[in-house]
Write a protein that holds these residues in place. Structure first.
Motif, PDB file in Angstrom:
ATOM      1  N   ARG A 313      -2.533   3.007   5.167  1.00 48.15           N
ATOM      2  CA  ARG A 313      -2.515   4.473   5.140  1.00 48.15           C
ATOM      3  C   ARG A 313      -3.597   5.061   4.249  1.00 48.15           C
ATOM      4  O   ARG A 313      -3.929   6.249   4.375  1.00 48.15           O
ATOM      5  N   ARG A 314      -4.166   4.264   3.328  1.00 45.13           N
ATOM      6  CA  ARG A 314      -5.201   4.770   2.425  1.00 45.13           C
ATOM      7  C   ARG A 314      -6.607   4.388   2.881  1.00 45.13           C
ATOM      8  O   ARG A 314      -7.571   4.607   2.147  1.00 45.13           O
ATOM      9  N   ARG A 320      -9.308   2.060  10.022  1.00 40.69           N
ATOM     10  CA  ARG A 320      -8.088   1.872  10.796  1.00 40.69           C
ATOM     11  C   ARG A 320      -8.406   1.572  12.255  1.00 40.69           C
ATOM     12  O   ARG A 320      -7.762   0.720  12.878  1.00 40.69           O
ATOM     13  N   GLU A 354       2.086   6.876   9.641  1.00 40.57           N
ATOM     14  CA  GLU A 354       1.974   6.706   8.184  1.00 40.57           C
ATOM     15  C   GLU A 354       1.771   5.255   7.756  1.00 40.57           C
ATOM     16  O   GLU A 354       1.235   4.989   6.682  1.00 40.57           O
ATOM     17  N   TRP A 355       2.249   4.286   8.542  1.00 42.41           N
ATOM     18  CA  TRP A 355       2.093   2.859   8.223  1.00 42.41           C
ATOM     19  C   TRP A 355       2.599   2.541   6.815  1.00 42.41           C
ATOM     20  O   TRP A 355       1.922   1.907   6.028  1.00 42.41           O
ATOM     21  N   ARG A 356       3.802   2.974   6.523  1.00 38.58           N
ATOM     22  CA  ARG A 356       4.368   2.726   5.200  1.00 38.58           C
ATOM     23  C   ARG A 356       5.260   1.489   5.160  1.00 38.58           C
ATOM     24  O   ARG A 356       5.623   1.027   4.090  1.00 38.58           O
ATOM     25  N   ASN A 359       2.471  -2.282   6.834  1.00 39.32           N
ATOM     26  CA  ASN A 359       1.015  -2.335   6.732  1.00 39.32           C
ATOM     27  C   ASN A 359       0.400  -3.121   7.881  1.00 39.32           C
ATOM     28  O   ASN A 359       0.751  -2.885   9.036  1.00 39.32           O
TER      29      ASN A 359
END
Length: 451
Positions: A313-314, A320, A354-356, A359
């Protein structure tokens, strides 16, 4: 489970007696009375060791031996006392050992353990073949300045192949991929690379796996076993989840790092190790060090070079996109068919997510599932409808289009979100959802939820 053994003999008493001894030690034992069934069982389960009667079914033993050797089996022959010449011929054909009937339990266990160890080494060597290397190499990491910096650091660490590395990243980030890239960038590239989890096993089990054991070191140690620090030679070992390493093993690992020597469990002789060690963690080890649960000197040894891996997400949209393409290509290579790219709308939904949870592990699972659905539906590209329900539900800003979803899909999404918010705790998740814990467990199985 120590390993799996296939017994092939026409004598039921031999199958019962030998199988019983092996099962008591912890082996999974498969028994077959016919050549056809034996070959079918081997092809289906690929046991670690095959014990084959040289005089099986008259003269069929040598022929069956040839067929099993061609399949890559590790074979131990069982022979009569007066068949030495035949046994030599069998060893020439590819068998790795011989047991003389009636077989004694100590000889059976000792030779079987050595044969299983041989299989383990051979399979390890096979796992290091080029086909198992990461797709795309360093370029798979991304093109942003942050990921280019990570790629540069990987190259530097690869050249300095005696430096210990500590990889730090959230659960599911590609620590194994990064560790493998470090290994592949180093002079050790032709030697084995092995990843070992530190969690979910007893200290004795992990001790045996890493350092080996001597006969009698614990109840299931029926013979000497070499651990990974011996088997990988000049290769690389990745210890995943180093924060879970048992306190009793921490001095032993520290000694390997400081002196390049260790002792097998129950041993009295030092063994030399020329292994490059990489460790990974999703935790801050500082509190564990302060609390005395993790040795400070070991922490300093492991963190000679710390390498943080950013969560999905970062990362930049370009990184990505690179990641989505990488895992789609990996899935397509595995299934040898299907689309090679995703639609713009599908990529937009992937970018918005969001892919929280998991990952890169979650990305890999999402792309794998999407490709399978695209193949089943005959799509030329991966479309929005091929994505998991939660990704389809995330419409972009200002996008008021209806996304068709069933009640089951909505229920699954809500359960996944709730479980994730409670770090997988089922009791608290069930309480929040207003259902019993048993009902939640049943629905987790029904929807194949993995949090």
């Amino acid at each position: 489970m120590v390993g799996s053994i296939l017994l092939i003999d026409t004598d039921v008493d031999v199958l019962r007696a030998c199988g019983g001894v092996l099962e008591e030690t912890g082996y999974e034992v498969l028994r077959e009375l016919s050549a056809e069934a034996a070959l079918e069982t081997y092809d289906r389960l690929e046991p670690d060791v095959v014990l084959l009667d040289w005089h099986f079914d008259g003269e069929r033993g040598p022929r069956l031996l040839d067929q099993l050797v061609a399949r890559g089996a590790t074979i131990v022959l069982t022979t009569e006392p007066d068949s030495a010449a035949g046994a030599v011929h069998g060893l020439d054909q590819g068998a790795v050992g011989r047991l003389v009937k009636p077989v004694s339990a100590p000889e059976l266990l000792a030779l079987t353990a050595r044969a299983a160890d041989y299989t383990r080494v051979r399979r390890l060597e096979g796992a290091c073949a080029d086909k198992m290397r990461p797709l795309g190499g360093l370029e798979a990491l991304g093109t942003s300045s942050a990921m280019k910096k990570l790629a540069h650091e990987i190259k530097v660490l690869g050249k300095n192949d005696n430096t210990t590395v500590l990889l730090k990243g959230e659960r599911g980030t590609e620590t194994r991929l990064v560790a493998r890239l470090i290994h592949d960038s180093s002079p050790r590239v032709s030697a084995p690379f092995v990843a070992v989890r530190c969690s979910g096993r007893s200290a004795t089990e992990l001790d045996s796996e890493l350092f080996g054991h001597e006969k009698g070191a614990h109840p299931t140690a029926v013979s000497r076993r070499r651990g990974w620090f011996e088997l990988v030679g000049a290769g690389t070992i990745l210890l995943e989840g180093i924060e879970a390493l048992a306190p009793v093993l921490q001095p032993k690992l520290l000694r390997v790092l400081e002196t390049k020597t260790f002792r097998r469990l129950g041993g009295t002789r030092d063994v030399t190790a020329d292994v490059r060690l990489i460790a990974s963690t999703s935790h801050d080890l500082g509190p564990a060090v302060d609390a005395g649960n993790f040795r400070k000197d070991l922490y300093y040894r492991l963190s000679v070079m710390e390498l943080p891996i950013p969560p999905v997400r970062r990362r930049s949209p370009e990184d990505r996109s690179k990641l989505f393409a990488h895992f789609l290509a990996a899935a397509r290579e595995r299934y040898a068919e299907g689309p090679t790219e995703a639609s713009e709308e599908a990529l937009a939904r992937l970018q918005e997510y969001e892919w929280r949870g998991g990952n890169t592990m979650e990305v890999a699972n999402v792309m794998d599932r999407a490709l399978l659905l695209a193949i089943e539906r005959g799509h030329e590209i991966v479309e929005v409808g091929d994505l998991a329900g939660e990704l389809r539900a995330r419409a972009g800003f200002g996008d008021r289009r209806h996304t068709p979803m069933t009640l089951d899909e909505l229920e699954k999404i809500q359960m996944e979100r709730t479980l994730r918010s409670h770090a997988g705790n089922r009791t608290r998740s069930a309480r929040e959802l207003g259902i019993s814990r048993a009902t939640l467990i049943n629905k987790i199985k029904r929807y194949n939820i993995n949090v």
